[in-house]
Scaffold this active site. Structure first.
Site, PDB file in Angstrom:
ATOM      1  N   GLY A  19      39.667  39.387  54.029  1.00  0.00           N
ATOM      2  CA  GLY A  19      38.272  39.048  53.776  1.00  0.00           C
ATOM      3  C   GLY A  19      37.775  37.973  54.722  1.00  0.00           C
ATOM      4  NE  ARG A  56      41.320  63.213  54.692  1.00  0.00           N
ATOM      5  CZ  ARG A  56      40.847  63.115  53.447  1.00  0.00           C
ATOM      6  NH1 ARG A  56      41.371  63.857  52.480  1.00  0.00           N
ATOM      7  NH2 ARG A  56      39.880  62.274  53.174  1.00  0.00           N
ATOM      8  CG  ASP A  64      47.545  35.929  49.752  1.00  0.00           C
ATOM      9  OD1 ASP A  64      46.493  36.427  50.203  1.00  0.00           O
ATOM     10  OD2 ASP A  64      47.924  36.099  48.578  1.00  0.00           O
ATOM     11  CB  THR A 117      42.031  32.274  51.501  1.00  0.00           C
ATOM     12  OG1 THR A 117      41.604  32.572  50.175  1.00  0.00           O
ATOM     13  CG2 THR A 117      42.993  31.106  51.453  1.00  0.00           C
ATOM     14  CG  ASP A 140      40.209  33.202  46.503  1.00  0.00           C
ATOM     15  OD1 ASP A 140      39.038  33.026  46.092  1.00  0.00           O
ATOM     16  OD2 ASP A 140      40.729  34.324  46.615  1.00  0.00           O
ATOM     17  CG  ASP A 143      44.878  31.802  47.307  1.00  0.00           C
ATOM     18  OD1 ASP A 143      44.836  31.678  48.547  1.00  0.00           O
ATOM     19  OD2 ASP A 143      44.717  32.888  46.726  1.00  0.00           O
ATOM     20  NE  ARG A 155      40.200  40.584  44.393  1.00  0.00           N
ATOM     21  CZ  ARG A 155      40.427  41.703  45.073  1.00  0.00           C
ATOM     22  NH1 ARG A 155      41.660  42.137  45.218  1.00  0.00           N
ATOM     23  NH2 ARG A 155      39.421  42.370  45.610  1.00  0.00           N
TER      24      ARG A 155
END
Length: 367
Positions: free
Chosen positions: A19, A96, A129, A151, A153, A155, A197
């Protein structure tokens, strides 16, 4: 970490994965200019490793020179000029099958080979991560890598702070603050769902700064009845509105979370809103702040931290300190082994000072 001897560096590459986060472009600019000042050539890889594997991304060269002109004026820009993807793990790329179903294939060996073909001496991998776990695995297969932690977050346990986090907190705090007047005017319960999350850092810091009445984070399971008690308590004090901040990964004491089949977290605010309305009879509204937390310009703190990380990554390459991640520890940037950097997630301790401060101010965590 013990420095390793290595041949003279001539060419490095930079990529961004996972992200996006405010400050990515600042890292790219700092790393590029620092490397150019060392006399090295710098290449940018588009969309993680896909530009290297596919050769072309959206009609543009998948690997292209990063010059001083290419990184001019990008420090303040959100996003990343290299592009990014959350589906670019070369150890398990989706393909695929002949029967029309989807499967995965390991193309990590191709990554190593293409780095050798292009005579790239080191990679600066910017990511969270997941991306840094990929970088560590590639390092173990022989790819010279330096990691840069990214990040919103916050974290990653090896660094005190990751760039982008403070910008996300500022955006969330502003949104929470703006809800106070409308919540009070209509005497409503307002529930704000934020990213997070696995950890509650954004919810905790922005909820505390924004004056939330309830903060729900993954590290402290909540009981809807306790939240309803807090809302009723405020009503009894003639404070007939409440602001509830909830991280998307928050879980109830029954272990209920709101991840769907794809692993994405959806609907915790709506579900919680229905439960609070039923328990209190209060009109309840929800706001999912979503990707606005990671978009837009980085604040000054994140710009400067990102610039420091980018320059430090180049120093690591120059000194031969490969297989490491640059990290902020105290007021210094240090190199830590990538394996250690991605070993643990940094979670909010339920007895941390921030949590204790919030409790002393009357904030409920639903427990």
């Amino acid at each position: 970490m013990t420095e390793r001897s290595q041949p003279r560096v001539r060419r490095i590459a930079i990529n961004t994965g996972g992200g996006d986060a405010p400050g990515l472009n600042a890292v790219i600019r700092a790393a590029t200019l620092s490397a150019l000042n060392e006399g090295w050539e710098v290449l940018g890889i588009r969309r993680g490793y896909m530009g290297l594997l596919e050769g072309e991304v959206d009609g543009e060269a998948g690997v292209f020179p990063l010059t001083a002109q290419a990184v001019r004026g990008i420090t303040h820009l959100g996003g990343t000029i290299l592009g990014t993807t959350t589906r670019g793990n070369p150890f398990g790329l989706e393909v695929r099958q002949p029967d029309g179903t989807w499967g995965t294939v390991d193309r990590s060996g191709e990554i190593i080979q293409k780095f050798r073909e292009q005579e790239i001496d080191a990679l600066i991998a910017i990511g969270g991560d997941g991306s840094l776990n990929i970088a560590h695995a590639l390092y173990q297969k022989g790819l010279p890598v330096i990691g840069v932690p990214k990040t919103i977050d916050n974290d990653l346990s090896a660094t005190d702070v990751t760039f982008g986090f403070q910008t996300a907190v500022e955006v969330a705090t502003d949104a929470i603050g703006r809800l106070h007047s409308t919540a009070e005017a209509h005497q409503r319960v307002m529930i704000v769902q934020l990213m997070g999350r696995h950890t509650g850092w954004i919810a905790l810091e922005s909820g505390l700064a924004g004056g939330a009445d309830v903060i729900l984070i993954p590290e402290i399971p909540y009981d809807v009845n306790r939240i309803a008690e807090k809302v009723r308590e405020r009503d009894a004090q003639r404070r007939r509105f409440s602001i509830i901040v909830v991280a998307e990964g928050a879980v109830s004491v029954e272990g209920e979370s709101y991840a769907d089949a794809t692993g994405r977290y959806r609907g915790v605010a709506d579900q919680l809103g229905d439960q609070i309305a039923a328990a209190t009879g209060k009109e309840t509204r929800t706001l999912v702040l979503g990707h606005i937390q990671r978009g837009g310009e980085p604040i000054a703190y994140d710009r400067n931290l990102a610039l420091r990380f980018g320059a430090a990554a180049v120093r690591c390459i120059r000194e031969g300190s490969l297989g490491t991640m640059v990290a902020l520890q105290g007021n210094r940037i240090r190199a830590v082994p990538l394996g250690d950097a991605v070993h643990d997630i940094k979670r909010v301790a339920p007895d941390s000072e921030l949590v204790m401060t919030a409790r002393q101010l009357g904030v409920s965590f639903g427990d």
